[in-house]
Design an enzyme around this catalytic site. Sequence first.
Site, PDB file in Angstrom:
ATOM      1  N   ASN A  12      15.184  71.101 -14.086  1.00 57.56           N
ATOM      2  CA  ASN A  12      14.698  69.744 -14.342  1.00 57.56           C
ATOM      3  C   ASN A  12      13.202  69.848 -14.635  1.00 57.56           C
ATOM      4  O   ASN A  12      12.403  70.033 -13.725  1.00 57.56           O
ATOM      5  CB  ASN A  12      14.971  68.881 -13.090  1.00 57.56           C
ATOM      6  CG  ASN A  12      14.354  67.503 -13.190  1.00 57.56           C
ATOM      7  OD1 ASN A  12      13.909  67.076 -14.250  1.00 57.56           O
ATOM      8  ND2 ASN A  12      14.316  66.782 -12.068  1.00 57.56           N
ATOM      9  N   TRP A  13      12.880  69.741 -15.913  1.00 52.43           N
ATOM     10  CA  TRP A  13      11.472  69.952 -16.300  1.00 52.43           C
ATOM     11  C   TRP A  13      10.592  68.746 -16.000  1.00 52.43           C
ATOM     12  O   TRP A  13       9.374  68.808 -16.144  1.00 52.43           O
ATOM     13  CB  TRP A  13      11.380  70.263 -17.800  1.00 52.43           C
ATOM     14  CG  TRP A  13      12.082  71.505 -18.226  1.00 52.43           C
ATOM     15  CD1 TRP A  13      12.837  72.363 -17.443  1.00 52.43           C
ATOM     16  CD2 TRP A  13      12.102  72.064 -19.549  1.00 52.43           C
ATOM     17  NE1 TRP A  13      13.320  73.390 -18.200  1.00 52.43           N
ATOM     18  CE2 TRP A  13      12.888  73.236 -19.502  1.00 52.43           C
ATOM     19  CE3 TRP A  13      11.542  71.678 -20.766  1.00 52.43           C
ATOM     20  CZ2 TRP A  13      13.121  74.028 -20.631  1.00 52.43           C
ATOM     21  CZ3 TRP A  13      11.775  72.461 -21.893  1.00 52.43           C
ATOM     22  CH2 TRP A  13      12.555  73.627 -21.814  1.00 52.43           C
ATOM     23  N   LYS A  14      11.202  67.632 -15.632  1.00 48.22           N
ATOM     24  CA  LYS A  14      10.460  66.392 -15.363  1.00 48.22           C
ATOM     25  C   LYS A  14       9.556  66.058 -16.556  1.00 48.22           C
ATOM     26  O   LYS A  14       9.927  66.346 -17.693  1.00 48.22           O
ATOM     27  CB  LYS A  14       9.701  66.516 -14.036  1.00 48.22           C
ATOM     28  CG  LYS A  14      10.649  66.951 -12.895  1.00 48.22           C
ATOM     29  CD  LYS A  14      10.095  66.793 -11.525  1.00 48.22           C
ATOM     30  CE  LYS A  14      11.148  67.252 -10.514  1.00 48.22           C
ATOM     31  NZ  LYS A  14      10.719  67.129  -9.139  1.00 48.22           N
ATOM     32  N   HIS A  50      17.876  60.490  -9.739  1.00 47.09           N
ATOM     33  CA  HIS A  50      16.937  61.429  -9.101  1.00 47.09           C
ATOM     34  C   HIS A  50      16.042  60.648  -8.136  1.00 47.09           C
ATOM     35  O   HIS A  50      15.723  59.479  -8.392  1.00 47.09           O
ATOM     36  CB  HIS A  50      16.099  62.114 -10.187  1.00 47.09           C
ATOM     37  CG  HIS A  50      15.247  63.215  -9.636  1.00 47.09           C
ATOM     38  ND1 HIS A  50      14.040  62.977  -9.034  1.00 47.09           N
ATOM     39  CD2 HIS A  50      15.457  64.558  -9.565  1.00 47.09           C
ATOM     40  CE1 HIS A  50      13.530  64.130  -8.615  1.00 47.09           C
ATOM     41  NE2 HIS A  50      14.367  65.101  -8.936  1.00 47.09           N
ATOM     42  N   GLU A  68      13.000  60.615  -7.686  1.00 50.32           N
ATOM     43  CA  GLU A  68      11.800  60.036  -8.314  1.00 50.32           C
ATOM     44  C   GLU A  68      12.146  58.755  -9.076  1.00 50.32           C
ATOM     45  O   GLU A  68      11.348  57.827  -9.132  1.00 50.32           O
ATOM     46  CB  GLU A  68      11.133  61.087  -9.229  1.00 50.32           C
ATOM     47  CG  GLU A  68      10.438  62.156  -8.396  1.00 50.32           C
ATOM     48  CD  GLU A  68      10.394  63.538  -9.029  1.00 50.32           C
ATOM     49  OE1 GLU A  68      10.610  63.661 -10.245  1.00 50.32           O
ATOM     50  OE2 GLU A  68      10.151  64.512  -8.278  1.00 50.32           O
ATOM     51  N   GLU A  90      19.482  66.662  -2.694  1.00 51.75           N
ATOM     52  CA  GLU A  90      18.052  66.943  -2.743  1.00 51.75           C
ATOM     53  C   GLU A  90      17.351  66.168  -1.631  1.00 51.75           C
ATOM     54  O   GLU A  90      17.024  64.986  -1.807  1.00 51.75           O
ATOM     55  CB  GLU A  90      17.476  66.517  -4.090  1.00 51.75           C
ATOM     56  CG  GLU A  90      18.067  67.263  -5.264  1.00 51.75           C
ATOM     57  CD  GLU A  90      17.108  67.305  -6.449  1.00 51.75           C
ATOM     58  OE1 GLU A  90      16.767  68.403  -6.879  1.00 51.75           O
ATOM     59  OE2 GLU A  90      16.684  66.243  -6.913  1.00 51.75           O
ATOM     60  N   GLY A 102       9.280  69.233  -4.389  1.00 50.46           N
ATOM     61  CA  GLY A 102       7.890  69.451  -4.810  1.00 50.46           C
ATOM     62  C   GLY A 102       6.930  69.671  -3.654  1.00 50.46           C
ATOM     63  O   GLY A 102       5.719  69.647  -3.847  1.00 50.46           O
ATOM     64  N   SER A 119      12.379  72.477  -3.903  1.00 45.42           N
ATOM     65  CA  SER A 119      11.590  73.705  -3.741  1.00 45.42           C
ATOM     66  C   SER A 119      12.422  74.986  -3.775  1.00 45.42           C
ATOM     67  O   SER A 119      12.165  75.919  -3.014  1.00 45.42           O
ATOM     68  CB  SER A 119      10.748  73.626  -2.451  1.00 45.42           C
ATOM     69  OG  SER A 119       9.863  72.521  -2.508  1.00 45.42           O
ATOM     70  N   GLY A 130      13.208  72.213  -9.956  1.00 41.80           N
ATOM     71  CA  GLY A 130      12.123  71.488 -10.618  1.00 41.80           C
ATOM     72  C   GLY A 130      11.014  72.445 -11.013  1.00 41.80           C
ATOM     73  O   GLY A 130      11.123  73.179 -12.002  1.00 41.80           O
ATOM     74  N   GLY A 131       9.961  72.484 -10.204  1.00 45.06           N
ATOM     75  CA  GLY A 131       8.761  73.270 -10.511  1.00 45.06           C
ATOM     76  C   GLY A 131       9.039  74.687 -10.993  1.00 45.06           C
ATOM     77  O   GLY A 131       8.467  75.135 -11.996  1.00 45.06           O
TER      78      GLY A 131
HETATM   79  P1  PGA Z   1      11.286  70.981  -7.041  1.00 47.69           P
HETATM   80  O1  PGA Z   1      12.069  69.742  -7.664  1.00 47.69           O
HETATM   81  O2  PGA Z   1      12.152  72.208  -7.286  1.00 47.69           O
HETATM   82  O3  PGA Z   1      10.000  71.041  -7.763  1.00 47.69           O
HETATM   83  O4  PGA Z   1      11.136  70.707  -5.570  1.00 47.69           O
HETATM   84  C1  PGA Z   1      13.462  69.622  -7.563  1.00 47.69           C
HETATM   85  C2  PGA Z   1      13.919  68.338  -8.215  1.00 47.69           C
HETATM   86  O5  PGA Z   1      13.209  67.338  -8.117  1.00 47.69           O
HETATM   87  O6  PGA Z   1      14.985  68.292  -8.849  1.00 47.69           O
END
Ligand code: PGA
Length: 256
Positions: free
Chosen positions: A11-13, A98, A100, A170, A176, A216, A237-238
């Site tokens: 997930n590149w956001k 998600h 967010e 999640e 994050g 993470s 994500g990251g």
């Molecule tokens: P993260 O994000 O790996 O940066 O914690 C995961 C996500 O939000 O899907």
Amino acid sequence: MIPRKKIIAGNWKMNKTQAEARVLVADILQDIGRFDDAEIVLCPPFTALAAVSELLSPVSNVRLGAQNMHEAASGAYTGEISASMLRELYVRYVIIGHSERRQYFHEDNATVNRKTKAALAAELRPIICIGETLPEREANKWKNVLETQLIDGLVGFTDKELADIIFAYEPVWAIGTGKTATGAQAQEAHQWIRQILGKRFSPTAAEKVRIQYGGSVKPENAKELLSMPDIDGALVGGASLDSRGFTAIIKNACLE
Ligand code: PGA
């Protein structure tokens, strides 16, 4: 036991321009080579979907996903993107709900339900995100939170529809933040999710569903997490913004 093919999604956001996306995808494809042990899904921002789509072969194990969509087929929804617009770009998966989106854009379980319905109708596979916040975990309410997210998010769905849905557990406190759930904590939550699905749907349908862990995930913790019996993949994500890190997660998690 029904075997479940692992599914690792990046997930590149809100990161990567088209030009940057092309570089990242070329690097990932080169690092990963031919890899059939897991399904891999790349979820770039909307503006880079077409560029990434052009680089993915239709027979490859690397598929395209979107990070969100609107539930309506078309119309006066300024700034939104429909399922058919995604389908035209050969998108196969779409992340729904998600944390967010829930936190910053006020999406709730009813929104998740409507979007999931629209995604399935367009033959997109939804990746539904669920997870508790830190206060909910600390107050030992996580089981109730997950149950409500699942039951309310899945109103009206049958076993047949469940088969096309992927879940991502999640924990919001792990996204994050660098804090990861331990393998045991994540397994406990995944087992609970499968148990709820087994009551709401048939036990066989629940046994077949794939549940990703997210929050993470890094090359260093991927193996422990993905060796758990009910963890069938990762939503990254990251660490998915770097080809070496992302492909190391895939290899660590999926190769014995
Ligand atoms: P993260 O994000 O790996 O940066 O914690 C995961 C996500 O939000 O899907």
